[in-house]
Design a protein around this motif. Structure first.
Motif, PDB file in Angstrom:
ATOM      1  N   ARG A   1       0.838  -1.194   0.000  1.00  0.00           N
ATOM      2  CA  ARG A   1       0.000   0.000   0.000  1.00  0.00           C
ATOM      3  C   ARG A   1       0.882   1.257   0.000  1.00  0.00           C
ATOM      4  O   ARG A   1       2.103   1.159   0.087  1.00  0.00           O
ATOM      5  CB  ARG A   1      -0.930  -0.014   1.208  1.00  0.00           C
ATOM      6  CG  ARG A   1      -1.784  -1.266   1.278  1.00  0.00           C
ATOM      7  CD  ARG A   1      -2.691  -1.288   2.490  1.00  0.00           C
ATOM      8  NE  ARG A   1      -3.816  -0.365   2.327  1.00  0.00           N
ATOM      9  CZ  ARG A   1      -4.720  -0.154   3.278  1.00  0.00           C
ATOM     10  NH1 ARG A   1      -4.624  -0.796   4.438  1.00  0.00           N
ATOM     11  NH2 ARG A   1      -5.715   0.677   3.084  1.00  0.00           N
TER      12      ARG A   1
ATOM     13  N   PRO B   1       1.428   4.615   5.732  1.00  0.00           N
ATOM     14  CA  PRO B   1       0.607   5.292   6.747  1.00  0.00           C
ATOM     15  C   PRO B   1       0.629   6.811   6.668  1.00  0.00           C
ATOM     16  O   PRO B   1      -0.312   7.458   7.111  1.00  0.00           O
ATOM     17  CB  PRO B   1       1.210   4.799   8.070  1.00  0.00           C
ATOM     18  CG  PRO B   1       2.598   4.361   7.724  1.00  0.00           C
ATOM     19  CD  PRO B   1       2.528   3.843   6.330  1.00  0.00           C
TER      20      PRO B   1
ATOM     21  N   THR C   1      -2.291   8.094   4.627  1.00  0.00           N
ATOM     22  CA  THR C   1      -3.521   7.955   5.408  1.00  0.00           C
ATOM     23  C   THR C   1      -3.601   9.020   6.492  1.00  0.00           C
ATOM     24  O   THR C   1      -4.666   9.603   6.735  1.00  0.00           O
ATOM     25  CB  THR C   1      -3.586   6.555   6.041  1.00  0.00           C
ATOM     26  OG1 THR C   1      -3.481   5.566   5.005  1.00  0.00           O
ATOM     27  CG2 THR C   1      -4.883   6.353   6.800  1.00  0.00           C
TER      28      THR C   1
ATOM     29  N   ARG D   1      -9.808   9.969   0.873  1.00  0.00           N
ATOM     30  CA  ARG D   1     -10.354   8.645   1.210  1.00  0.00           C
ATOM     31  C   ARG D   1     -10.701   7.870  -0.060  1.00  0.00           C
ATOM     32  O   ARG D   1     -10.483   6.650  -0.132  1.00  0.00           O
ATOM     33  CB  ARG D   1     -11.590   8.799   2.107  1.00  0.00           C
ATOM     34  CG  ARG D   1     -11.260   9.187   3.541  1.00  0.00           C
ATOM     35  CD  ARG D   1     -12.471   9.051   4.434  1.00  0.00           C
ATOM     36  NE  ARG D   1     -13.459  10.074   4.148  1.00  0.00           N
ATOM     37  CZ  ARG D   1     -13.472  11.271   4.730  1.00  0.00           C
ATOM     38  NH1 ARG D   1     -12.555  11.577   5.631  1.00  0.00           N
ATOM     39  NH2 ARG D   1     -14.415  12.152   4.418  1.00  0.00           N
TER      40      ARG D   1
ATOM     41  N   LEU E   1      -7.466   6.465  -1.472  1.00  0.00           N
ATOM     42  CA  LEU E   1      -7.012   5.261  -0.774  1.00  0.00           C
ATOM     43  C   LEU E   1      -7.858   4.049  -1.164  1.00  0.00           C
ATOM     44  O   LEU E   1      -7.328   2.946  -1.351  1.00  0.00           O
ATOM     45  CB  LEU E   1      -7.069   5.488   0.735  1.00  0.00           C
ATOM     46  CG  LEU E   1      -6.104   6.543   1.290  1.00  0.00           C
ATOM     47  CD1 LEU E   1      -6.412   6.828   2.757  1.00  0.00           C
ATOM     48  CD2 LEU E   1      -4.661   6.099   1.129  1.00  0.00           C
TER      49      LEU E   1
ATOM     50  N   ASP F   1      -6.635   0.596  -3.054  1.00  0.00           N
ATOM     51  CA  ASP F   1      -6.938  -0.733  -2.525  1.00  0.00           C
ATOM     52  C   ASP F   1      -7.625  -1.597  -3.588  1.00  0.00           C
ATOM     53  O   ASP F   1      -7.353  -2.802  -3.703  1.00  0.00           O
ATOM     54  CB  ASP F   1      -7.827  -0.623  -1.288  1.00  0.00           C
ATOM     55  CG  ASP F   1      -7.056  -0.192  -0.052  1.00  0.00           C
ATOM     56  OD1 ASP F   1      -5.810  -0.241  -0.084  1.00  0.00           O
ATOM     57  OD2 ASP F   1      -7.697   0.208   0.939  1.00  0.00           O
TER      58      ASP F   1
ATOM     59  N   TYR G   1      -0.727  14.587  -0.051  1.00  0.00           N
ATOM     60  CA  TYR G   1      -1.326  14.212   1.236  1.00  0.00           C
ATOM     61  C   TYR G   1      -0.229  13.811   2.225  1.00  0.00           C
ATOM     62  O   TYR G   1      -0.272  14.187   3.403  1.00  0.00           O
ATOM     63  CB  TYR G   1      -2.324  13.077   1.035  1.00  0.00           C
ATOM     64  CG  TYR G   1      -3.640  13.532   0.451  1.00  0.00           C
ATOM     65  CD1 TYR G   1      -4.643  14.051   1.265  1.00  0.00           C
ATOM     66  CD2 TYR G   1      -3.876  13.452  -0.915  1.00  0.00           C
ATOM     67  CE1 TYR G   1      -5.861  14.473   0.731  1.00  0.00           C
ATOM     68  CE2 TYR G   1      -5.089  13.879  -1.464  1.00  0.00           C
ATOM     69  CZ  TYR G   1      -6.066  14.390  -0.632  1.00  0.00           C
ATOM     70  OH  TYR G   1      -7.264  14.820  -1.168  1.00  0.00           O
TER      71      TYR G   1
END
Length: 298
Positions: free
Chosen positions: A29, A32, A35, A64, A67, A71, A95
């Motif tokens: 991914r 963090p 996120t 969001r 992300l 995914d 971000y």
């Protein structure tokens, strides 16, 4: 390899974007920090460059969705074409920049957002030079990193966090691939890489206090040259002047960091920074210099 049709490329965003693109190629991914940057926009904290609440909400919602789209790509890699993924990676860099620096910088693409901004608008605003540059570096990595992509999924760790990460306020490396601690550098001047980059690798290696990742090699991947430089971990440490076994070096490193923390008071989770981090120094700060002298005799 570098953009040729733009006067002032956003080198920071480009470097972060190719790191993301390579993480995705390894099945990992974004990490963090992206996120956290998305979540921070929805929080109550004021920060430099923060837009009005409705704009923050729009950017958070777009983040969001970003992300979730990533995914979905990881679940079915053929679902999106390369250009879409490049655009997502470039946007994601801004971000992460919020999480790393505690502000929206003046020239961030997020500064033009409005209360109706969507992810589609952000990705559409990614400049052509960035899409082409990310695609070129991705293509260059296909052959150079093919053996590492062929490793079993459990052997491919992107954004690893170490047992000692909290001792320096949080630290995550780029990749650990089958015992290889690998850092990606998107520099256009690889001959300028030197002590700071080597110390960074050494720091990551030593932060794995309990040998969680069984690191036996360290290396740099030069994404603009397609160059992979790998050292055996023991040879790497000997090159820094150390003849001390790695477990003992890790023990000393941990003790040093905790001595420094005790000297300055207990360390808790660091607050979100309110100003940009200073640029990497040309040489290590005094306490780090003394540490390397103690560890490596230099």
């Amino acid at each position: 390899m570098e953009p040729t049709d733009v006067q002032h490329p956003d080198w920071s965003a480009l470097g972060q974007a190719i790191d993301y693109r390579l993480r995705l190629s390894f099945g990992g991914r974004l990490g963090p920090a992206v996120t956290l940057g998305v979540a921070f926009l929805d929080g109550p904290e004021h920060f430099h460059g923060a837009p009005a609440a409705p704009i923050r909400h729009a950017l958070s919602e777009a983040g969001r969705q970003l992300l979730a789209t990533v995914d979905a790509y990881l679940a079915a890699p053929g679902r999106y074409d390369e250009e879409i993924i490049a655009r997502l990676c470039f946007v994601a860099a801004f971000y992460e920049d919020i999480a790393r620096n505690g502000r929206i910088r003046r020239f961030s693409m997020l500064t033009t957002a409005t209360r109706t901004t969507t992810l589609a608008e952000l990705t559409a605003a990614v400049p052509t030079y960035a899409i082409d540059d990310i695609a070129a570096q991705t293509h260059l990595a296909e052959r150079a990193l093919a053996p590492l992509r062929a490793l079993p999924p459990k052997a491919r760790v992107c954004g690893p966090i170490f047992a000692g990460s909290d001792d320096i306020g949080g630290a995550d490396a780029d990749y650990i691939l089958g015992g290889l601690l690998l850092d990606c550098k998107a520099t256009t001047h690889p001959r300028n890489l030197g002590r700071n980059e080597i110390y960074q690798l050494a720091g990551y290696l030593l932060l794995d206090y309990d040998d969680q990742y069984s690191i036996d090699r360290v290396g740099l991947y030069l994404s603009r040259q397609g160059g992979l430089i790998i050292w055996d971990a023991s040879e790497f440490l000997r090159g820094l002047g150390s003849t001390t076994p790695l477990p003992e070096l890790r023990h000393r490193f941990r003790d040093h960091l905790r001595d420094v923390a005790n000297e300055h008071g207990p360390r808790s989770t660091p607050p979100t920074p309110q100003a940009p981090e200073p640029a990497a120094p040309a040489s290590p700060p005094p306490h780090r210099s003394s540490l390397w002298s103690r560890l490596f005799g230099r």
